[in-house]
Motif scaffolding. Structure first.
Motif, PDB file in Angstrom:
ATOM      1  N   ALA A   1      23.205  47.079  24.892  1.00 11.30           N
ATOM      2  CA  ALA A   1      22.211  47.774  25.385  1.00 11.30           C
ATOM      3  C   ALA A   1      22.183  49.251  25.374  1.00 11.30           C
ATOM      4  O   ALA A   1      23.410  49.781  25.389  1.00 11.30           O
ATOM      5  CB  ALA A   1      22.141  47.279  27.021  1.00 11.30           C
ATOM      6  N   PRO A   2      21.128  50.057  25.031  1.00 15.24           N
ATOM      7  CA  PRO A   2      21.351  51.326  24.940  1.00 15.24           C
ATOM      8  C   PRO A   2      21.629  52.033  26.190  1.00 15.24           C
ATOM      9  O   PRO A   2      21.846  53.487  26.348  1.00 15.24           O
ATOM     10  CB  PRO A   2      19.884  51.799  24.418  1.00 15.24           C
ATOM     11  CG  PRO A   2      18.824  50.776  24.938  1.00 15.24           C
ATOM     12  CD  PRO A   2      19.684  49.488  24.822  1.00 15.24           C
ATOM     13  N   ASN A   3      21.175  51.453  27.460  1.00 14.86           N
ATOM     14  CA  ASN A   3      21.344  52.203  28.700  1.00 14.86           C
ATOM     15  C   ASN A   3      22.458  51.706  29.434  1.00 14.86           C
ATOM     16  O   ASN A   3      22.570  52.206  30.762  1.00 14.86           O
ATOM     17  CB  ASN A   3      20.154  52.260  29.300  1.00 14.86           C
ATOM     18  CG  ASN A   3      19.594  51.010  29.561  1.00 14.86           C
ATOM     19  OD1 ASN A   3      20.440  49.951  29.242  1.00 14.86           O
ATOM     20  ND2 ASN A   3      18.535  50.648  30.350  1.00 14.86           N
ATOM     21  N   THR A   4      23.423  51.102  29.036  1.00 15.87           N
ATOM     22  CA  THR A   4      24.668  50.635  29.965  1.00 15.87           C
ATOM     23  C   THR A   4      26.105  51.058  29.117  1.00 15.87           C
ATOM     24  O   THR A   4      25.963  50.856  27.740  1.00 15.87           O
ATOM     25  CB  THR A   4      24.853  49.082  30.279  1.00 15.87           C
ATOM     26  OG1 THR A   4      24.479  48.385  28.889  1.00 15.87           O
ATOM     27  CG2 THR A   4      23.516  48.692  30.863  1.00 15.87           C
ATOM     28  N   SER A   5      27.230  50.842  29.803  1.00 16.31           N
ATOM     29  CA  SER A   5      28.463  51.073  29.115  1.00 16.31           C
ATOM     30  C   SER A   5      29.437  50.462  30.103  1.00 16.31           C
ATOM     31  O   SER A   5      29.455  50.466  31.322  1.00 16.31           O
ATOM     32  CB  SER A   5      28.745  52.686  28.702  1.00 16.31           C
ATOM     33  OG  SER A   5      28.912  53.277  29.845  1.00 16.31           O
ATOM     34  N   ILE A   6      30.681  50.164  29.718  1.00 18.84           N
ATOM     35  CA  ILE A   6      31.610  49.662  30.379  1.00 18.84           C
ATOM     36  C   ILE A   6      32.914  50.589  30.506  1.00 18.84           C
ATOM     37  O   ILE A   6      33.266  51.270  29.277  1.00 18.84           O
ATOM     38  CB  ILE A   6      31.992  48.453  29.885  1.00 18.84           C
ATOM     39  CG1 ILE A   6      31.343  47.081  30.111  1.00 18.84           C
ATOM     40  CG2 ILE A   6      33.856  48.030  30.356  1.00 18.84           C
ATOM     41  CD1 ILE A   6      31.734  46.019  29.490  1.00 18.84           C
ATOM     42  N   VAL A   7      33.142  50.959  31.733  1.00 15.96           N
ATOM     43  CA  VAL A   7      34.209  52.038  31.740  1.00 15.96           C
ATOM     44  C   VAL A   7      35.460  51.767  32.573  1.00 15.96           C
ATOM     45  O   VAL A   7      36.295  52.433  32.763  1.00 15.96           O
ATOM     46  CB  VAL A   7      33.491  53.187  32.885  1.00 15.96           C
ATOM     47  CG1 VAL A   7      32.416  54.170  31.851  1.00 15.96           C
ATOM     48  CG2 VAL A   7      32.861  52.837  34.092  1.00 15.96           C
ATOM     49  N   HIS A   8      35.309  50.499  32.895  1.00 15.30           N
ATOM     50  CA  HIS A   8      36.562  49.980  33.586  1.00 15.30           C
ATOM     51  C   HIS A   8      36.584  48.240  33.540  1.00 15.30           C
ATOM     52  O   HIS A   8      35.552  47.590  33.542  1.00 15.30           O
ATOM     53  CB  HIS A   8      36.695  50.364  35.090  1.00 15.30           C
ATOM     54  CG  HIS A   8      38.189  50.431  35.755  1.00 15.30           C
ATOM     55  ND1 HIS A   8      38.551  51.438  36.401  1.00 15.30           N
ATOM     56  CD2 HIS A   8      39.427  49.917  35.343  1.00 15.30           C
ATOM     57  CE1 HIS A   8      39.776  51.506  36.799  1.00 15.30           C
ATOM     58  NE2 HIS A   8      40.245  50.289  36.009  1.00 15.30           N
ATOM     59  N   ALA A   9      37.720  47.593  33.462  1.00  9.78           N
ATOM     60  CA  ALA A   9      37.819  46.375  33.274  1.00  9.78           C
ATOM     61  C   ALA A   9      38.982  45.949  34.153  1.00  9.78           C
ATOM     62  O   ALA A   9      40.012  46.459  34.188  1.00  9.78           O
ATOM     63  CB  ALA A   9      38.302  45.821  31.876  1.00  9.78           C
TER      64      ALA A   9
ATOM     65  N   MET B   1      29.470  50.628  33.740  1.00 15.19           N
ATOM     66  CA  MET B   1      29.793  49.626  34.744  1.00 15.19           C
ATOM     67  C   MET B   1      31.308  49.023  34.494  1.00 15.19           C
ATOM     68  O   MET B   1      31.896  49.414  33.509  1.00 15.19           O
ATOM     69  CB  MET B   1      29.061  48.400  34.111  1.00 15.19           C
ATOM     70  CG  MET B   1      27.497  48.550  34.224  1.00 15.19           C
ATOM     71  SD  MET B   1      26.762  46.968  33.483  1.00 15.19           S
ATOM     72  CE  MET B   1      24.992  47.124  34.089  1.00 15.19           C
ATOM     73  N   ALA B   2      31.923  48.343  35.723  1.00  9.52           N
ATOM     74  CA  ALA B   2      33.016  47.822  35.658  1.00  9.52           C
ATOM     75  C   ALA B   2      32.894  46.253  35.311  1.00  9.52           C
ATOM     76  O   ALA B   2      32.016  45.758  36.227  1.00  9.52           O
ATOM     77  CB  ALA B   2      33.974  48.050  36.695  1.00  9.52           C
ATOM     78  N   MET B   3      33.559  45.847  34.520  1.00 10.71           N
ATOM     79  CA  MET B   3      33.689  44.424  34.177  1.00 10.71           C
ATOM     80  C   MET B   3      34.676  43.763  35.159  1.00 10.71           C
ATOM     81  O   MET B   3      36.097  43.813  34.844  1.00 10.71           O
ATOM     82  CB  MET B   3      33.778  43.833  32.821  1.00 10.71           C
ATOM     83  CG  MET B   3      33.267  42.559  32.521  1.00 10.71           C
ATOM     84  SD  MET B   3      31.575  42.234  32.434  1.00 10.71           S
ATOM     85  CE  MET B   3      31.577  41.176  33.687  1.00 10.71           C
ATOM     86  N   VAL B   4      34.398  42.976  36.171  1.00 16.20           N
ATOM     87  CA  VAL B   4      35.382  42.466  36.899  1.00 16.20           C
ATOM     88  C   VAL B   4      35.334  40.926  36.804  1.00 16.20           C
ATOM     89  O   VAL B   4      34.321  40.258  37.247  1.00 16.20           O
ATOM     90  CB  VAL B   4      35.288  43.074  38.606  1.00 16.20           C
ATOM     91  CG1 VAL B   4      36.517  42.206  39.338  1.00 16.20           C
ATOM     92  CG2 VAL B   4      35.195  44.322  38.689  1.00 16.20           C
ATOM     93  N   GLY B   5      36.665  40.495  36.452  1.00 14.36           N
ATOM     94  CA  GLY B   5      36.692  39.091  35.856  1.00 14.36           C
ATOM     95  C   GLY B   5      36.359  39.114  34.307  1.00 14.36           C
ATOM     96  O   GLY B   5      35.331  39.425  33.797  1.00 14.36           O
TER      97      GLY B   5
END
Length: 739
Positions: free
Chosen positions: A417-425, A398-402
């Motif tokens: 969560a075991p099935n999600t990650s942040i790869v861009h902000a 996921m990318a966190m926008v804002g």
């Protein structure tokens, strides 16, 4: 009086505790920690801990920070160092919760700051632990406890902006005190130390002047500071402080004393100056704000204040880390620290690298433990810790926008969560984007197109002002991304319909973060309703009330982002109804399975200088004939007002403030025609559940549980309510039936 079940549980626990005391615990956790075995001898020793008891937590270390002055004194066995050898050094600790005892304020998996020693694991009382904000990286948060020592000492002086402050001692606490003085508006700020080497960092910490007493001892008499803060604890320092203070000034003694001051003229000098001498050692700081005369408990206010200053970037600490070491290098590090002229300021110990010190859990049945003890059999071999469940498929990237207020909570949920990650902000404020990205070791930007061009990004999570939801979601879906938008879905029904149309055209999966339906109370209430506790729905009632300070409309709750969109009807779409009660409308739809047919509403702006409403009231009819009422306000003085209930042909459920129900039926073992409070609910992790289930839906290629259609249905109710108030007549909620 305890219930029979509670009595049996407490009896079971007492029996197990007695057996474990005699035969050993059934679960132990092994790791390693620092010990001073004797004077000038530091070693890394294996430690073995039992699971935490009531109001205790077992922590796995990420990093810890050396307090050079205190630990050097203990290592060298200087006067007034506490305890006999072996000694356990350290008190600045950041890590994650492995296990939490009953009544603890934190949960397994939480990142925390703690007053705990240098070790890969520690059992700590709950009162010495504080949950770590999502946007503070561990290497900064580890300054919290030592920063609180500096803050409480500085606060004892009651400094005023423009007063001069002199700081005696330029070690780590001295550097932090200088920075706090600069934040508070002190001028001039004078750093005083024995040698010039210690003063080089002081200028970076905000000192306007520096004095090396070994080279210019007479300079102290010219300082005349309003406030002098003494941090060294050496016997001669109190005399130096008296010389440096102005007549009638304040001297704060923060440092632990390292000897007896034998100057016979000390009291005479103090009397001549007419100065006030104030004890400011951290041990005098109370645990509770009810302690007579004080308002700043160490853990609650001081720790929180330091964390906030670090999170906001006002208290910089990165440059105070002069060395980073791993556990095997600790004996050599302490040897260096003990040398005369050592220039270390902040030494960071990294415990999160794998090694012999990595925590390991050993578990066996109580029977096996007893037999092993009686037969003196060897202990079981340790099993490595596996943090959390393993996802069977790759995490959804996921990318966190804002990266403002709510993004912090969303980021924490994605990380947990075991099935999600942040790869861009991404955020227009580069500092916010950088801080959030640092927690996930992800790139950051101020450019939305850069996020969309990143092939690693599968899903865009939009946490931006309401009027940007539709255009940015549409742009992301056309770029091939899945999309989550924060609530509400958009400002109006037309934008929601455009978003759904693009989702259908592109095949994108679209969801709205209506996560509150996953709270423990509401999930349990849903089960009770589905099992017939209420019967046919006859009515619902919603009352919501909070206080919004005037600052909320420009900086939100935390002050992280300065913006005026919340008060603009064009940008926000509305006030308390669309901002807050949209959540409630969603989970009442979810609980009842009913749509609203028509609605009559009134709203007004009575207390805030904004365009959007701060009070709203509505009455509406569901399909099937049931009647609902709603009232919300953002100016309710006193305690927060949350009261929600629904009732039907066979029973009634109170959702808030406490989950209770009464039914004519026997449901889940609860007797009929009596009120029951539903207890033993799991901790609330609704955002984590939301992102987990969204990721599961994406991987399965199916519609998520909270879909774009749900967002549109809620928006139709909201828009009909606003139209009703404007036209002063009931409004039919179009397309209310399930489609």
């Amino acid at each position: 009086m305890k219930s029979p079940l509670e009595f049996l549980e407490s009896t079971r626990d007492r029996i197990q505790q007695k057996l474990e005391a005699k035969f050993g615990p059934t679960t132990v956790v092994r790791g390693a920690g620092v010990q001073f075995k004797s004077k000038e001898k530091a070693t890394l020793e294996r430690i073995e801990l039992k699971p935490p008891s009531t109001k205790e937590v077992l922590l796995k270390a990420t990093c810890s920070l050396v307090s050079p002055g205190t630990e050097r004194a203990s290592y060298l066995d200087l006067p007034n160092t506490l305890g006999n050898f072996p000694r356990i050094p350290g008190y600045c600790f950041v890590g994650s919760v492995l296990m939490s005892g009953r009544g603890s304020s934190v949960q397994s998996g939480d990142m925390v700051v703690a007053w705990a020693p240098h070790a890969s694991l520690a059992v700590v009382p709950d009162e010495k632990v504080m949950r770590l904000p999502e946007d503070v990286p561990p290497e900064r948060a580890v300054f919290t406890t030592i920063g609180a020592i500096a803050l409480q000492g500085f606060r004892r002086a009651h400094p005023e902006p423009g007063e001069s402050v002199a700081v005696l001692g330029a070690g780590l606490i001295g550097q932090l005190t200088l920075r706090l003085a600069a934040i508070a508006g002190a001028y001039p700020i004078i750093a005083i130390a024995r040698t010039k080497q210690r003063l080089e960092a002081a200028m970076r910490s905000g000192a306007d002047l520096t004095i090396a007493t070994a080279e210019d001892p007479e300079a102290l008499d010219k300082v005349a500071a309003d406030v002098v803060i003494e941090l060294t604890g050496v016997p001669e320092a109190i005399g130096d402080a008296i010389r440096a203070v102005r007549p009638g000034g304040r001297i704060i003694l923060v440092g632990s004393t390292r000897g007896v001051t034998e100057d016979p003229n000390l009291l005479t000098a103090l009397h001549q100056k007419g100065a006030v001498l104030i004890g400011g050692h951290f041990a005098t700081n109370p645990k509770s704000s009810t302690f007579p005369g004080y308002q700043w408990p160490m853990r609650g206010a001081e720790w929180g204040a330091v964390l906030n200053l670090i999170a906001d970037g006002r208290l910089a600490v990165d440059d105070l880390i002069t060395d980073r070491v791993e556990p095997p290098s600790l004996p050599q590090m302490y040897q260096q620290l003990a040398k005369e002229g050592d220039r270390s300021i902040g030494v960071l110990i990294r415990w999160d690298k794998p090694g012999d010190w990595t925590p390991q859990i050993l578990t066996q049945s109580l029977t096996t433990s007893i037999v092993a003890k009686l037969q003196k059999q060897p202990e079981p071999s340790p099993a490595p810790i596996i943090p959390g469940p393993r996802a069977e498929t790759p995490p959804l990237r996921m990318a966190m926008v804002g990266c403002g207020e709510i993004a912090v909570q969303n980021s924490k949920a994605i990380k947990a969560a075991p099935n999600t990650s942040i790869v861009h902000a991404m955020d227009l404020d580069i500092k916010l984007a950088k801080r959030l990205a640092a927690l996930h070791e992800a790139p950051y930007t101020t450019n939305f197109e850069e996020v969309l061009a990143n092939k690693e990004v599968e899903t865009v999570f939009l946490a931006v002002p309401h009027h940007l939801h539709a255009p940015m979601a549409i742009q992301a879906m056309k770029a091939g991304k899945q999309v989550i938008v924060e609530k509400p879905m958009a400002n109006n029904v037309a934008d929601c319909e455009k978003m759904l149309e693009v989702a259908q055209q592109t095949g994108a999966i679209l969801s709205v973060c209506y996560c509150q339906r996953y709270s423990p109370q509401l999930m349990r209430a849903k089960e009770l309703i589905e099992k017939g506790a209420v019967g046919r729905i006859l009515g619902t009632s919603i009352t919501f009330g909070q206080v919004r300070n005037e600052s909320y409309w420009t900086v939100g709750f935390t002050g992280r982002v300065k913006t005026d969109w919340r008060g603009s009807r064009e940008k926000a779409g509305g006030g308390v109804l669309i901002m807050n009660l949209c959540h409630t409308l969603d989970y009442f739809r979810h609980l009842t399975g009913l749509e609203v047919k028509h609605i009559f509403a009134e709203y007004a702006t009575l207390t805030h200088p904004v365009e959007v409403e701060d009070i709203v009231s509505a009455t509406y009819q569901y399909e099937g004939g049931g009647i609902g009422t709603l009232c919300g306000s953002t100016h309710v003085v006193g305690a927060r007002m949350d009261e929600e209930r629904l009732w039907g042909s066979d029973g009634q459920i109170i959702l808030r403030p406490i989950l209770k129900f009464c039914s004519q039926r026997t449901v889940d073992g609860y007797s009929a025609n009596r009120w029951h409070e539903v207890k033993n609910l799991p901790p609330p992790i609704e955002r984590q559940i939301f992102v987990e289930r969204f990721a599961e839906a994406v991987r399965a290629g199916k519609e998520p549980e909270v879909s774009g259609k749900d967002g549109l249905a809620v928006q139709r109710i909201i828009e009909a309510a606003y139209a009703s108030a404007q036209k002063q007549q009931p409004i039919v909620v179009e397309n209310f039936n399930h489609t």
